[in-house]
Design an enzyme around this catalytic site. Structure first.
Site, mmCIF file in Angstrom:
data_model
loop_
_atom_site.group_PDB
_atom_site.id
_atom_site.type_symbol
_atom_site.label_atom_id
_atom_site.label_comp_id
_atom_site.label_asym_id
_atom_site.label_seq_id
_atom_site.Cartn_x
_atom_site.Cartn_y
_atom_site.Cartn_z
ATOM 1 N N ARG A 30 0.866 -1.192 0.000
ATOM 2 C CA ARG A 30 0.000 0.000 0.000
ATOM 3 C C ARG A 30 0.887 1.221 0.000
ATOM 4 O O ARG A 30 1.596 1.492 0.962
ATOM 5 C CB ARG A 30 -0.897 -0.003 1.245
ATOM 6 C CG ARG A 30 -1.891 1.139 1.292
ATOM 7 C CD ARG A 30 -2.983 0.924 0.268
ATOM 8 N NE ARG A 30 -4.071 1.883 0.444
ATOM 9 C CZ ARG A 30 -4.390 2.843 -0.419
ATOM 10 N NH1 ARG A 30 -3.672 2.994 -1.540
ATOM 11 N NH2 ARG A 30 -5.406 3.638 -0.173
ATOM 12 N N GLU A 96 -4.274 -8.008 -6.298
ATOM 13 C CA GLU A 96 -2.917 -8.565 -6.401
ATOM 14 C C GLU A 96 -2.767 -9.752 -5.463
ATOM 15 O O GLU A 96 -2.206 -10.794 -5.835
ATOM 16 C CB GLU A 96 -1.881 -7.504 -6.032
ATOM 17 C CG GLU A 96 -1.679 -6.424 -7.065
ATOM 18 C CD GLU A 96 -0.654 -5.392 -6.610
ATOM 19 O OE1 GLU A 96 -0.278 -4.558 -7.433
ATOM 20 O OE2 GLU A 96 -0.251 -5.447 -5.426
#
Length: 629
Positions: A30, A96
């Site tokens: 992130r 992902e």
């Protein structure tokens, strides 16, 4: 998000499907949590190790980046997931993650928990719960949300690294880089097979025995005939599961590599290096190596595969008493000898590798012989002859398929005729290893069965061989344990046709040009020639003449030269005159339709154990012989 890549190395690793990897490492993270701090430092540390690194803005323009990244994950060798506080708030990261978890059997996956508790990720608590709740309100797609939840849970089952404040960030990153660097060499998938036909179903069967998700220690012994695919299956299992352990090691061909103390020590060092990644560890003696392995690995959840074990001391030299493994560890041992793994205790399960079924055999052979899944139509009959000859043995199908590739039908026919008489050297070399591990009496038992007693009842054979001082009560079970002979539900002995051919070839090689100098005569042509031309010798211990049609040979004193004859088997043979001699060493006389009215007067059947002279012309003497046995 950033991507760490490297060009394809010349030593490209291979997965089960033999696909080369395009990238070395994929990082999933992130950005707002870690891009300018942790990821930046990890990026620089990886660069210093010579790993080419670029971030997503370096991807080719004009393409849909998310699709490109998903493809990149699939073609990567290592994926590192950086779970941070706001990781789950990104649907991009979650997509992902789903893809990484899908690919975990084909690459190394390393979860990193950066200032988050792994239990929060596993159970979706705290910030992870908040993020997923928001996604549920936004997307209303329960299947997609569930895939994200499942991926988060599954990722935490993979051994990872938890960053807490008991070490510096620099030290933590160095640990990741070191693990990645070692993994590039030590935790890569193994090459399994050019055409891994029939492997998946056998891996699935062994997977049940391994029960990877349970937290106990499990050992599985994989045994079977040489060339049946034990090593290939073990490699596929390794590729399937090694990413789920803190350390893994596949030690191949232990029998060959441990013939000296130096070989054992080298195997110990390899085991330590593959799991710990420390090239500087040196073992000075076998006993010290055992202690180093026990003490260094006892806290790690490990997958260790010992391939090709043929003696118990090899297991003990690498695993000690097998009582030190950490919870969740899995140990797999491949061997030709089922009995070898029996002493390892109650925690052991065994799996016998059987040959390929007909469909699998056709596909494997066709891949090698025709580069397709099935034979060419005009070669179908010839291909079926090969399938019958190989009897599901992958080694034979592979060798013969490669040998026949590109050859004409005339060449196929010639080669098949040759195979019927002279087994392929490559096949025989592998099969013969188990025979060479037998002691002298066990080898004699095997050769007697291969030449004369294949298909006979075991009790019957035991009675016969017991009088030959071969100790079959202990010897036959050892031969069975080595998968050289099997016993069916009717207690009949049998062996694979290629093993029988190997045994007979061993006898033929005793004297390739002079059959009379061999210990056993099973070939009809050789037996007929020896008897018709009276060319016997005291080397012959057994002779079998089973004529395909009624044949006449004048027998008189032919057996005078065979004083050590133990077994005499004659079927469909006519004669005339008077038989002058039978050896007193005979234990087994199988001569239905015996053409003479009497036995030689000097024959003393004291050692005879089994007699079959049905439909013979014997009169009073038959009762006398039976009373003497």
């Amino acid at each position: 998000m950033a991507l760490v890549t490297s060009k394809v190395a010349s030593s490209s690793s291979f997965s089960l499907t033999h696909q080369p990897k395009n990238f070395q490492i994929f990082l999933s993270f992130r950005g707002e949590d870690t891009r300018l701090s942790f990821i930046s430092h990890l990026y620089n540390a990886l660069c210093q190790q010579g790993i080419n690194t670029f971030i997503d803005d370096k991807l080719p323009r004009g393409e849909e980046i998310s699709a490109e990244l998903l493809k990149t994950i699939e073609n990567s060798t290592i994926s590192i997931i950086i779970f941070s506080e706001n990781y789950a708030s990104s649907t991009w990261c979650l997509d992902e993650l789903v893809k990484i978890v899908e690919c975990k059997n084909d690459q190394l996956v390393l979860p990193v928990f950066y200032n988050v508790d792994p239990s929060d990720v596993r159970n979706q608590k705290g910030k992870f719960r908040e993020a997923l709740t928001q996604h549920e309100e936004k997307f209303k797609d329960n299947k997609k949300i569930q895939r994200w939840r499942d991926a988060l849970h599954e990722a935490t089952n993979i051994p990872g690294r938890h960053y807490k404040h008991n070490c510096t960030e620099f030290e933590f990153i160095q640990g990741i880089v070191e693990e990645v660097s070692n993994s590039k060499f030590n935790r890569m998938p193994l090459f399994v097979a050019k055409y891994p036909v029939g492997i998946s179903s056998r891996v699935e069967a062994i997977k049940i025995l391994l029960d990877i998700e349970s937290n106990d220690v499990r050992m599985v012994g994989i045994y079977g005939l040489g060339g049946v695919g034990k090593t290939t299956i073990a490699k596929a299992i390794y590729n399937r599961f090694f990413n789920l352990f803190n350390g893994s090691s596949f030690l191949e061909n232990i029998s060959e590599n441990s013939k000296t103390d130096g070989g054992i020590i080298q195997l110990q060092e390899t085991l330590l290096f593959e799991i710990l990644g420390d090239r500087n560890l040196k073992v000075s003696s076998i006993s010290k190596g055992i202690n180093m392995i026990n003490e260094s690995l006892c806290y790690k959840r490990v997958l260790i595969i010992l391939d090709g074990v043929d003696e118990l001391h090899q297991i003990e030299s690498l695993l000690g008493k097998c009582d030190w493994f950490a919870s969740g560890s899995r140990i797999i041992i491949t061997t030709r000898d089922k009995h070898l793994v029996a002493p390892l205790g109650n925690g052991l399960s065994t799996y016998e590798v059987k040959g390929l079924n007909e469909q699998e055999a056709i596909e494997l052979f066709s891949q090698h012989a025709f580069k397709r899944n099935k034979p060419k139509e005009d070669y179908l009959e010839l291909a079926n002859q090969v399938i019958r000859y190989a009897q599901g043995l992958p080694l034979a199908l592979t060798i013969m398929g490669a040998d026949f590739y590109g050859r004409t039908k005339a060449e196929w026919k010639s080669a098949l005729r040759k195979y019927e008489k002279f087994p392929n050297r490559g096949i025989q070399k592998i099969l013969k290893i188990s025979y060479e591990e037998l002691d002298e009496t066990e080898r004699d038992i095997f050769l007697d069965i291969a030449c004369f007693f294949n298909g006979h009842y075991m009790d019957y054979v035991v009675d016969i061989l017991e009088t030959c001082d071969l100790y079959p009560i202990s010897g036959i079970p050892k031969i069975i344990d080595k998968c050289l002979v099997t016993v069916d539900q009717y207690n009949k002995l049998s062996m694979h046709d290629l093993l029988q051919q190997m045994g007979r070839e061993i006898v033929r090689q005793e004297s390739p040009q002079k059959p009379k100098e061999r210990s056993r005569i099973w070939s009809y042509e050789d037996a007929l020639d020896i008897l018709a031309k009276n060319m016997g010798s005291d080397k012959i211990q057994g002779i079998m003449l089973c004529s395909p049609k009624p044949t006449t040979v004048q027998l008189k004193g032919q057996f005078l030269k065979m004083k050590n004859l133990r077994f005499l088997i004659i079927h469909n043979l006519n004669s005339f005159g008077c038989l002058e001699y039978l050896p007193n060493e005979l234990r087994f006389l199988d001569w239905p339709g015996y053409p003479f009215s009497s036995l030689p007067s000097n024959f003393c059947p004291k050692k005879l154990v089994a007699l079959n002279m049905s439909r013979s012309r014997l009169e009073n003497q038959f009762t006398q012989v039976c009373s003497l046995i």
